[in-house]
Scaffold this active site. Structure first.
Site, mmCIF file in Angstrom:
data_model
loop_
_atom_site.group_PDB
_atom_site.id
_atom_site.type_symbol
_atom_site.label_atom_id
_atom_site.label_comp_id
_atom_site.label_asym_id
_atom_site.label_seq_id
_atom_site.Cartn_x
_atom_site.Cartn_y
_atom_site.Cartn_z
ATOM 1 N N LYS A 224 0.810 -1.217 0.000
ATOM 2 C CA LYS A 224 0.000 0.000 0.000
ATOM 3 C C LYS A 224 0.843 1.267 0.000
ATOM 4 O O LYS A 224 2.040 1.237 0.301
ATOM 5 C CB LYS A 224 -1.014 -0.049 1.142
ATOM 6 C CG LYS A 224 -2.171 -0.980 0.739
ATOM 7 C CD LYS A 224 -3.300 -1.088 1.695
ATOM 8 C CE LYS A 224 -4.345 -2.035 1.081
ATOM 9 N NZ LYS A 224 -5.330 -2.495 2.059
ATOM 10 N N ARG A 259 -3.471 -10.177 4.779
ATOM 11 C CA ARG A 259 -3.836 -10.222 3.354
ATOM 12 C C ARG A 259 -2.658 -9.675 2.541
ATOM 13 O O ARG A 259 -2.319 -8.502 2.678
ATOM 14 C CB ARG A 259 -5.096 -9.368 3.157
ATOM 15 C CG ARG A 259 -5.663 -9.372 1.749
ATOM 16 C CD ARG A 259 -6.886 -8.460 1.691
ATOM 17 N NE ARG A 259 -7.518 -8.457 0.383
ATOM 18 C CZ ARG A 259 -7.104 -7.722 -0.634
ATOM 19 N NH1 ARG A 259 -6.056 -6.931 -0.507
ATOM 20 N NH2 ARG A 259 -7.738 -7.777 -1.794
HETATM 21 N N1 HH2 Z 1 -7.405 -3.988 0.653
HETATM 22 C C1 HH2 Z 1 -7.730 -4.006 -0.652
HETATM 23 C C2 HH2 Z 1 -8.835 -4.728 -1.109
HETATM 24 N N2 HH2 Z 1 -9.584 -5.444 -0.263
HETATM 25 N N3 HH2 Z 1 -10.031 -6.183 1.935
HETATM 26 C C3 HH2 Z 1 -9.734 -6.183 3.243
HETATM 27 N N4 HH2 Z 1 -10.483 -6.890 4.100
HETATM 28 N N5 HH2 Z 1 -8.670 -5.483 3.738
HETATM 29 C C4 HH2 Z 1 -7.866 -4.740 2.934
HETATM 30 O O1 HH2 Z 1 -6.906 -4.098 3.439
HETATM 31 C C5 HH2 Z 1 -8.157 -4.702 1.528
HETATM 32 C C6 HH2 Z 1 -9.271 -5.450 1.064
HETATM 33 C C7 HH2 Z 1 -6.911 -3.238 -1.631
HETATM 34 O O2 HH2 Z 1 -5.858 -3.972 -2.110
HETATM 35 P P1 HH2 Z 1 -5.795 -4.651 -3.567
HETATM 36 O O3 HH2 Z 1 -6.645 -5.866 -3.606
HETATM 37 O O4 HH2 Z 1 -4.380 -4.812 -3.867
HETATM 38 O O5 HH2 Z 1 -6.341 -3.532 -4.531
HETATM 39 P P2 HH2 Z 1 -7.674 -3.432 -5.375
HETATM 40 O O6 HH2 Z 1 -8.836 -3.504 -4.454
HETATM 41 O O7 HH2 Z 1 -7.544 -2.096 -6.024
HETATM 42 O O8 HH2 Z 1 -7.699 -4.540 -6.345
#
Ligand code: HH2
Length: 279
Positions: A224, A259
């Site tokens: 992040k 995660r």
């Molecule tokens: N972060 C992201 C997406 N979903 N869910 C939970 N529970 N906690 C988190 O910190 C979280 C999440 C964002 O990360 P990423 O999947 O890399 O990005 P994107 O949602 O843009 O695909």
């Protein structure tokens, strides 16, 4: 933790949740099949590297103004279903021992994914966007992740007391989930959602305070922007060691689920941090 036919022993150490995004930039008819194949191949790789669960998302959660990246285009229900459900169907067959989480705020997607065999729901809006997700999770006996900090605009609120706000919001979300019949709720402080860089770092440092909610804790520091900021503006792929520092910190604080994108490296980081914590 019970997940249909599977169980996770949370006392044995932190569980790594591998991020499986099925969010291509563009779709053509030919491309769609390849994208599903690519997602399934990536899932196999994450499990080979040591993922304990997989979190499958068909829509980027990045709203405009998010502190960890540029905004993403919204995805319609039909498109999200087309992305996610075939991947769940394949993974239930091909990786039967691996719990599958669905990262969605859409009840239709949650329902279809659970019906296809997914094991838990991950609601980044913490039952704000679609409170009925709780009833759907309850109906399937699925654990539910509730996260703090998502908003449609991605702005950063003016918190009087950040941790008090996180605890109060998550406390309400847990109560809503329990009232709907969900007996296994996981809480998440929502790193990168509605927080400044410094506030994200503070929440990492104060992760242990989340145990006051009486639920397993999930933290998602992976790649992040606050990590990039601390290491001089490195792009996401160059944030692996920075992510490792945050993973170590939250494991030392007793987080039960982490995660991450870089499962192989974070497996070792989590094991060593857990070994130190329990020594
Ligand atoms: N972060 C992201 C997406 N979903 N869910 C939970 N529970 N906690 C988190 O910190 C979280 C999440 C964002 O990360 P990423 O999947 O890399 O990005 P994107 O949602 O843009 O695909």
């Amino acid at each position: 933790m019970r997940l249909r036919n599977l169980t996770l022993d949370l006392a044995a150490g932190p569980k790594l949740v591998g991020v499986l995004n099925v969010t291509p930039d563009s779709f053509s008819d030919g491309g769609r099949f390849l994208d599903i194949d690519a997602a399934v191949a990536h899932a196999h790789q994450l499990v080979a590297e040591g993922a304990d669960l997989l979190d499958i998302g068909g829509e980027s959660t990045r709203p405009a103004g998010a502190t960890y990246g540029a905004g993403a285009a919204p995805v319609g229900v039909d498109e999200e279903l087309r992305r996610v459900v075939p991947v769940v169907e394949r993974l239930v067959r091909e990786l039967p021992g691996v719990p599958l989480s669905i990262d969605t705020m859409k009840p239709e997607v949650a329902e279809a994914a659970l019906a296809a065999g997914a094991h838990l729901l991950n609601d980044v809006s913490g039952l704000v966007r679609a409170p009925e997700l709780a009833r759907i999770a309850a109906r399937f006996g699925a654990p539910l992740v509730v996260m703090h900090g998502w908003s449609p605009t991605g702005g950063v609120p003016d918190y009087a007391d950040l941790m008090a706000d996180v605890l109060a919001f998550l406390g309400v979300a847990v109560a809503k989930a329990r009232a709907a019949g969900v007996d296994q709720v996981i809480v998440d402080p929502g790193l990168g959602f509605g927080k400044t860089f410094g506030q994200n770092a503070q929440l990492v440092r104060r992760t242990a305070e989340l145990h006051a909610l009486g639920c397993p804790v999930l933290v998602g520091p992976s790649r992040k922007a606050f990590i990039g900021h601390l290491i001089g503006g490195a792009p996401p792929e160059a944030r692996v060691f920075g992510t490792a520092a945050a993973v170590a910190a939250v494991v030392l604080a007793g987080a039960q689920f982490i995660r991450v994108h870089d499962v192989g490296p974070m497996r070792d980081v989590a094991r060593v941090a857990h070994g130190i914590r329990t020594a």
